[in-house]
Design a protein around this motif. Structure first.
Motif, PDB file in Angstrom:
ATOM      1  N   GLU A  19       4.254  77.462  13.167  1.00 40.34           N
ATOM      2  CA  GLU A  19       2.889  77.192  13.610  1.00 40.34           C
ATOM      3  C   GLU A  19       1.892  77.452  12.480  1.00 40.34           C
ATOM      4  OE1 GLU A  19       1.656  78.484  17.568  1.00 40.34           O
ATOM      5  OE2 GLU A  19       3.748  79.040  17.927  1.00 40.34           O
ATOM      6  N   ASP A  20       0.792  76.723  12.537  1.00 42.16           N
ATOM      7  CA  ASP A  20      -0.259  76.870  11.538  1.00 42.16           C
ATOM      8  C   ASP A  20      -0.826  78.288  11.599  1.00 42.16           C
ATOM      9  OD1 ASP A  20      -2.332  76.117   9.668  1.00 42.16           O
ATOM     10  OD2 ASP A  20      -3.694  76.038  11.396  1.00 42.16           O
ATOM     11  N   THR A  54      -4.485  78.592  12.969  1.00 39.33           N
ATOM     12  CA  THR A  54      -4.564  78.402  14.421  1.00 39.33           C
ATOM     13  C   THR A  54      -4.057  79.646  15.148  1.00 39.33           C
ATOM     14  OG1 THR A  54      -4.235  76.029  14.125  1.00 39.33           O
ATOM     15  CG2 THR A  54      -3.853  76.914  16.332  1.00 39.33           C
ATOM     16  N   ARG A 106      -6.599  82.454  14.892  1.00 37.93           N
ATOM     17  CA  ARG A 106      -7.725  82.268  15.823  1.00 37.93           C
ATOM     18  C   ARG A 106      -7.326  82.665  17.243  1.00 37.93           C
ATOM     19  NH1 ARG A 106      -8.581  77.760  12.516  1.00 37.93           N
ATOM     20  NH2 ARG A 106      -7.507  76.359  13.963  1.00 37.93           N
ATOM     21  N   LEU A 107      -6.114  82.330  17.651  1.00 40.72           N
ATOM     22  CA  LEU A 107      -5.631  82.722  18.982  1.00 40.72           C
ATOM     23  C   LEU A 107      -5.592  84.240  19.109  1.00 40.72           C
ATOM     24  CD1 LEU A 107      -4.203  82.273  21.749  1.00 40.72           C
ATOM     25  CD2 LEU A 107      -2.057  82.254  20.453  1.00 40.72           C
TER      26      LEU A 107
END
Length: 136
Positions: free
Chosen positions: A107-108, A111, A114-115
């Motif tokens: 996964e990036d 991203t 941010r989660l």
């Protein structure tokens, strides 16, 4: 297989770097529950958030996992055992009042960061139940 690191992998380090730049402070490879013999990759103890960065092979990623060609049964059982342990860990932590975040290594990182930031900041707004002292 000896070259596979159990901690401080590239995906973990990239995620931690972004979280640190965002001003979040955390513990690395810590036990969320002292009585549980499992460690999370990133732990926010004050707000009870545990983050796991799961490797695609070792945790059986639905997108990237490819069965082993040699000793297939052994590795299939090993990966299934890892996945069962992950589910059990998630349930035990959730039952103890923790929020569990699982991130795949592919996964990036931005991203994912941010989660994690959103979950940690939201948890900081919510009053936390008292911590248990002694055997829980």
């Amino acid at each position: 297989m000896r070259a596979n690191k159990a901690r401080d992998t590239g995906p973990e380090r990239r995620l931690r770097s972004l979280l640190h730049k965002a001003g979040l402070r955390y513990r690395v490879n810590a036990k969320p529950l002292p009585t549980l013999r499992r460690t999370a990759d990133v732990v926010f103890s004050a707000v009870r958030v545990a983050v796991f960065v799961d490797g695609c092979y070792w945790h059986g990623c639905p997108e990237h996992y490819r069965p082993a060609r040699v000793n297939n049964e052994f590795w299939r059982n090993k990966i299934e055992g890892n996945r069962a342990r992950d589910r059990e860990t998630d349930q035990l932590l959730t039952d103890a009042g923790w929020t569990v975040i699982r991130i795949w290594e592919h996964e990036d990182p931005a991203t994912a960061a941010r989660l994690v930031q959103r979950v940690v900041r939201e948890a900081a707004k919510t009053p936390q139940p008292p911590r248990c002292v002694g055997p829980c």
